[in-house]
Design a protein around this motif. Sequence first.
Motif, PDB file in Angstrom:
ATOM      1  N   LEU A 102       4.525   7.163   3.018  1.00  0.00           N
ATOM      2  CA  LEU A 102       5.179   5.305   2.980  1.00  0.00           C
ATOM      3  C   LEU A 102       4.954   4.773   1.688  1.00  0.00           C
ATOM      4  O   LEU A 102       3.440   4.415   1.745  1.00  0.00           O
ATOM      5  CB  LEU A 102       5.639   4.915   3.764  1.00  0.00           C
ATOM      6  CG  LEU A 102       5.515   5.961   5.020  1.00  0.00           C
ATOM      7  CD1 LEU A 102       6.018   5.368   6.245  1.00  0.00           C
ATOM      8  CD2 LEU A 102       7.809   6.870   4.715  1.00  0.00           C
ATOM      9  N   VAL A 103       5.635   4.272   0.819  1.00  0.00           N
ATOM     10  CA  VAL A 103       5.127   3.338   0.279  1.00  0.00           C
ATOM     11  C   VAL A 103       5.136   1.018   1.039  1.00  0.00           C
ATOM     12  O   VAL A 103       6.722   1.166   1.282  1.00  0.00           O
ATOM     13  CB  VAL A 103       6.074   2.376  -1.291  1.00  0.00           C
ATOM     14  CG1 VAL A 103       5.548   1.389  -1.498  1.00  0.00           C
ATOM     15  CG2 VAL A 103       5.510   4.182  -1.848  1.00  0.00           C
ATOM     16  N   LEU A 104       4.337   1.031   2.181  1.00  0.00           N
ATOM     17  CA  LEU A 104       4.505  -0.006   2.350  1.00  0.00           C
ATOM     18  C   LEU A 104       4.465  -1.140   1.883  1.00  0.00           C
ATOM     19  O   LEU A 104       2.959  -1.428   1.088  1.00  0.00           O
ATOM     20  CB  LEU A 104       3.971  -0.048   4.047  1.00  0.00           C
ATOM     21  CG  LEU A 104       3.758   0.829   5.081  1.00  0.00           C
ATOM     22  CD1 LEU A 104       3.476   1.398   6.044  1.00  0.00           C
ATOM     23  CD2 LEU A 104       5.570   1.085   5.125  1.00  0.00           C
ATOM     24  N   THR A 105       5.475  -3.041   2.251  1.00  0.00           N
ATOM     25  CA  THR A 105       4.853  -4.005   1.804  1.00  0.00           C
ATOM     26  C   THR A 105       4.786  -4.354   3.076  1.00  0.00           C
ATOM     27  O   THR A 105       5.678  -4.858   3.545  1.00  0.00           O
ATOM     28  CB  THR A 105       5.716  -4.670   0.778  1.00  0.00           C
ATOM     29  OG1 THR A 105       5.541  -3.871   0.182  1.00  0.00           O
ATOM     30  CG2 THR A 105       5.622  -6.346   0.975  1.00  0.00           C
TER      31      THR A 105
ATOM     32  N   PHE B 254      10.360   5.484   0.425  1.00  0.00           N
ATOM     33  CA  PHE B 254       9.444   6.659   0.968  1.00  0.00           C
ATOM     34  C   PHE B 254       8.594   6.610  -0.300  1.00  0.00           C
ATOM     35  O   PHE B 254       9.567   5.904  -1.724  1.00  0.00           O
ATOM     36  CB  PHE B 254      10.362   7.855   1.220  1.00  0.00           C
ATOM     37  CG  PHE B 254      10.718   7.931   2.008  1.00  0.00           C
ATOM     38  CD1 PHE B 254       9.782   8.561   3.255  1.00  0.00           C
ATOM     39  CD2 PHE B 254      11.854   7.623   3.008  1.00  0.00           C
ATOM     40  CE1 PHE B 254      10.151   9.177   4.682  1.00  0.00           C
ATOM     41  CE2 PHE B 254      11.956   7.936   4.724  1.00  0.00           C
ATOM     42  CZ  PHE B 254      11.312   8.413   4.915  1.00  0.00           C
ATOM     43  N   ALA B 255       7.818   7.380  -0.658  1.00  0.00           N
ATOM     44  CA  ALA B 255       6.867   7.487  -2.108  1.00  0.00           C
ATOM     45  C   ALA B 255       7.233   8.419  -2.845  1.00  0.00           C
ATOM     46  O   ALA B 255       7.592   8.222  -3.752  1.00  0.00           O
ATOM     47  CB  ALA B 255       5.368   7.717  -1.505  1.00  0.00           C
ATOM     48  N   SER B 256       7.689   9.158  -2.849  1.00  0.00           N
ATOM     49  CA  SER B 256       8.769   9.929  -3.401  1.00  0.00           C
ATOM     50  C   SER B 256       9.714  10.543  -3.000  1.00  0.00           C
ATOM     51  O   SER B 256      10.810   9.164  -2.837  1.00  0.00           O
ATOM     52  CB  SER B 256       7.985  11.454  -3.947  1.00  0.00           C
ATOM     53  OG  SER B 256       7.836  12.424  -2.864  1.00  0.00           O
ATOM     54  N   VAL B 257      10.476  11.789  -2.634  1.00  0.00           N
ATOM     55  CA  VAL B 257      11.415  12.065  -2.096  1.00  0.00           C
ATOM     56  C   VAL B 257      10.654  12.403  -0.163  1.00  0.00           C
ATOM     57  O   VAL B 257       9.601  12.911   0.130  1.00  0.00           O
ATOM     58  CB  VAL B 257      11.904  13.942  -2.187  1.00  0.00           C
ATOM     59  CG1 VAL B 257      13.049  14.129  -1.301  1.00  0.00           C
ATOM     60  CG2 VAL B 257      12.343  13.428  -3.554  1.00  0.00           C
TER      61      VAL B 257
ATOM     62  N   THR C  73       0.844  -1.404   0.050  1.00  0.00           N
ATOM     63  CA  THR C  73      -0.507  -0.555   0.124  1.00  0.00           C
ATOM     64  C   THR C  73       0.889   1.215  -0.134  1.00  0.00           C
ATOM     65  O   THR C  73       2.416   1.649   0.509  1.00  0.00           O
ATOM     66  CB  THR C  73      -1.096   0.202   1.978  1.00  0.00           C
ATOM     67  OG1 THR C  73       0.097  -0.169   2.327  1.00  0.00           O
ATOM     68  CG2 THR C  73      -2.144  -0.822   1.163  1.00  0.00           C
ATOM     69  N   GLN C  74       0.332   2.569  -0.894  1.00  0.00           N
ATOM     70  CA  GLN C  74       0.526   3.822  -0.375  1.00  0.00           C
ATOM     71  C   GLN C  74       0.005   4.496   0.674  1.00  0.00           C
ATOM     72  O   GLN C  74      -1.315   4.377   0.573  1.00  0.00           O
ATOM     73  CB  GLN C  74       1.466   4.267  -1.450  1.00  0.00           C
ATOM     74  CG  GLN C  74       1.352   6.136  -0.960  1.00  0.00           C
ATOM     75  CD  GLN C  74       1.389   6.612  -2.570  1.00  0.00           C
ATOM     76  OE1 GLN C  74       2.127   5.954  -4.132  1.00  0.00           O
ATOM     77  NE2 GLN C  74       0.717   8.023  -2.522  1.00  0.00           N
ATOM     78  N   ILE C  75       0.274   4.724   1.794  1.00  0.00           N
ATOM     79  CA  ILE C  75      -0.179   5.881   3.134  1.00  0.00           C
ATOM     80  C   ILE C  75       0.917   6.620   3.537  1.00  0.00           C
ATOM     81  O   ILE C  75       1.093   6.848   2.843  1.00  0.00           O
ATOM     82  CB  ILE C  75      -0.176   4.344   4.544  1.00  0.00           C
ATOM     83  CG1 ILE C  75       1.454   4.024   4.550  1.00  0.00           C
ATOM     84  CG2 ILE C  75      -0.529   3.592   4.078  1.00  0.00           C
ATOM     85  CD1 ILE C  75       1.765   4.055   5.937  1.00  0.00           C
TER      86      ILE C  75
END
Length: 383
Positions: A107-110, A85-88, A37-39
Amino acid sequence: MKSLRPVYNFSNPTEVLVDLFVTSITDVDEKAQSFATQITLILGWINEFTRWNDSDFCGLQTCTIDKDKMWIPDITIAESIKAEFASVENPYVKMFNFGGVILSETLVLTTACKMDLYEFPFDVQTCELTVQSSLNSIDELTVSPFSDASFMTASSKKSFQTQGEWELLSITVSKSNMSTLGYVLDQLKFQINIKRRPLLYIINFISPVFCFLVLDVASFFMNSAEGEKLGFKVTLLLAISVLLLILNDTLPSTAKEVPLIGVFCSVIFILIGISILESILVDFLMARGDQIEDSTSTVTDTAKDSNCLADPETDQSEERLSTLDCLKQILIEFRNAANPKGDTRTTGCWHRAAMIINVTFIVVYILTIVVFLIVVSKAWFTV
């Protein structure tokens, strides 16, 4: 200021307020039991060392500073397998004159997620994201929700960026504790409820298998001559076996219960296999009756040909065998006279038995299919 917890009295724990918003669901891996997910994680706490009187600073109530110069709570996601991190990475925090500090990270989490795939593809999954401190005990740091669950759910749906296989239903939050290494950690559990959109699996799996079953029922009205009916049924069986192989690559092999879609495909596979055995039996009975009919015709033709033994143009060697042939003809005539319709009745019995078995099997087969489909539908769509 940076390395110490920002309180004057260290017996007072620092309360960290947490909000978690789900902005997209990038991947759900059923075999690996993982959830990507991206949170957006928002943290807020009180820093007692950074309070000021706004009237002394021209009414300045907020400011933004580099977070490397501030104490940041060591908040982690317990189920995280991989995080980036999703971007910077956001390098700043926002400070308020009353001492409040807010940090926002995308954040991009697995994460690991235990999935129940029994109702696949009409399943609803619940994955947990546990927010906790890495080292600070409950006497030093506590975590609490900043907003209620309904606000987080509504905000997440509003900012949701993907329209893929999964639909976000709700986000619920609860508090718990965990004991580790001799001290207790305060935890905040976010339960993310998601629902699968089953249209793709209906088109790719359920509809083809159901069509194969309908074609198998329709094949009972085909002419069984030259093995075309049997070959057609075997082709249907092979097509379902290919779909089962594809399904095997999707579902995990460690599931406690067999998913209903596996039961659906396997039972239909077995039913078509049984119908193939029934077709073989009926073809055998019909062929047996035709074989008896052909043998009767051959005996009759032989009896007719034996009348030519009295031809005066036959040679002497054939005349020596005439006595034996005449005896055979006499025996055949006696048998036909005693039971003139016996072979016809025998042939009819084989054909009649084949028809009775075929009709009975068709009725039982259709009833079994109807009952099975009703049971599976209730299990799949039970609310």
